[in-house]
Design an enzyme around this catalytic site. Structure first.
Site, PDB file in Angstrom:
ATOM      1  N   ASP A 160      -4.425 -35.225   7.548  1.00  0.00           N
ATOM      2  CA  ASP A 160      -5.284 -36.127   6.783  1.00  0.00           C
ATOM      3  C   ASP A 160      -4.457 -37.227   6.142  1.00  0.00           C
ATOM      4  OD1 ASP A 160      -7.574 -34.671   7.338  1.00  0.00           O
ATOM      5  OD2 ASP A 160      -7.512 -33.528   5.468  1.00  0.00           O
ATOM      6  N   TYR A 205       0.806  -1.222   0.000  1.00  0.00           N
ATOM      7  CA  TYR A 205       0.000   0.000   0.000  1.00  0.00           C
ATOM      8  C   TYR A 205       0.841   1.275   0.000  1.00  0.00           C
ATOM      9  CZ  TYR A 205      -4.505  -2.286   0.384  1.00  0.00           C
ATOM     10  OH  TYR A 205      -5.639  -3.024   0.108  1.00  0.00           O
TER      11      TYR A 205
END
Length: 402
Positions: A283, A144
């Site tokens: 997982d 920015y």
């Protein structure tokens, strides 16, 4: 001996094994540093001083000025971060950029890279000011500061990583921080960079990993181990089901999927400071295993600073594909492997560390042979609290890790 005594004895034995591994690792590292002292280009980066960082930036600028004075083409050169040809594997470090890594050049005299060269010097100047004044900024703030020139946040992120590779310093040494997404909970207290006292057992939704992990001090904990959890939902379930109340000498941490650099740094800092075992619960699929590899061995794109990010001694606690078979998880709770899963598994089997992990790769082969993957949540098909009441306590108590 009761179950609790067996549990902590098992953890204590692993702790001693890891201490022996760490002593051996340090001896190997000292030997390598002595042997290769003159040849090593990519070295450990934890202890680089602000003054050294300033000198490295000044050297880059001096080279640019010299090229201008001589009428030579301007360029910046750094290791090619996104090529496996630039990476080697060391068991005690993980993925490490080679000393003779292929180089990328960003040249001012090439129209396709003129703008990139200019933006790299711009960001380099911003970082120099941050280091010089001992202040910090986020990547978002840098973007920015000149949105029109940069165009997108991703361009700023890539430039910062390339500058770190060019200067051979971790991003924190350039005083550029990223917003953390990770959470930590358990027996852990510390003082953050602002001087605030943080107790990670107070917030039952988890304490956000600080944006400035390097500024943490006064770490205090009685934890016997750290448990990395792939997903935020599982992290919250472990807390909500009361497992942490029954297993108080523990720290849990999640990167909410693929971990950001601050979460990886936090895991490394806990390992360096507390010298306790680190386990991982992911997982039972190729993508979960890839996430675990990032914690354990690092990533290709940040291989130049693996020494400050990786924890090679991490143990794979679960969910193991062999657990899926052994527990007879109902097929309706499993998911067929997708083309994306198969592609990821193929890539994993070509990684430099493949041959160093025969048991892990045997598990991967078992998953491929079955044709199914299992998320951590699939354990609820057995019972709603099976994960916290049975699976995790039993795995930890019986040493069911790889």
């Amino acid at each position: 001996m009761n179950d609790d005594s067996q549990f902590w004895t098992q953890i204590d034995h692993l702790t001693e094994d890891l201490k022996n591994e760490e002593r051996a690792r340090k001896l190997r590292e000292q030997f390598c540093q002595t042997r290769d002292q003159d040849a090593v280009k990519y070295v450990r980066t934890q202890d680089i001083t602000r003054q050294e960082v300033l000198h490295r930036i000044e050297a880059v600028v001096e080279n640019v000025v010299t090229c201008i004075a001589r009428g030579e083409a301007l360029y910046l050169s750094y290791g090619r971060r996104n090529s496996w040809d630039s990476v080697s594997f060391r068991e005690d470090v993980g993925l490490e950029m080679k000393n003779d890594a292929k180089m990328t050049e960003v040249r001012f005299d090439v129209p396709t890279s003129t703008n990139r060269f200019t933006l790299m010097l711009k960001v380099l100047a911003l970082c120099y000011r941050l280091v010089q004044t001992d202040t910090y900024s986020t990547k978002r703030d840098l973007y920015y500061s000149d949105v029109q020139s940069f165009g997108s946040q991703s361009i700023v992120d890539d430039i910062i990583d390339n500058l770190c590779c060019l200067l051979q310093v971790p991003r924190r040494c350039l005083h550029v921080l990223a917003t953390s997404k990770g959470l930590v909970y358990g027996d852990l207290c510390f003082t953050d960079a602002s001087g605030s006292y943080i107790d990670c057992s107070n917030n039952r939704t988890g304490t956000q990993v600080t944006n400035h992990v390097g500024g943490i001090s006064n770490i205090h904990s009685h934890a016997k181990f750290v448990l990395i959890i792939e997903k935020d939902a599982t992290f919250q379930k472990i807390i909500d089901d009361g497992l942490m109340d029954r297993m108080r000498n523990c720290i849990i941490i999640t990167g909410k999927g693929f971990p950001d650099i601050n979460t990886r740094m936090m895991v490394r800092k806990l390992w360096d400071t507390l010298h306790i075992p680190v386990f991982a619960l992911v997982d039972a699929d190729p993508h979960g295993l890839a996430i675990l590899f990032v914690y354990k061995f690092g990533s290709r794109s940040l291989s130049y600073e693996s020494h400050s990010l990786t924890v090679p001694s991490i143990r794979w606690l679960g969910v193991l594909p062999s657990d899926v078979k052994g527990l007879r998880i109902p097929e309706k709770a499993l998911v067929p492997l997708s083309p994306s899963d198969l592609k990821k598994a193929s890539h994993l089997m070509r990684r430099p560390f493949y041959k160093e992990l025969p048991q892990w790769m045997s598990e991967l082969q078992e998953m491929l042979h079955s044709g199914y993957k299992a998320e951590i949540q699939s354990l609820t098909a057995i019972s709603e609290t099976f994960l916290t009441d049975v699976y995790l306590p039993t795995k930890l108590r019986c040493g069911g890790w790889l």
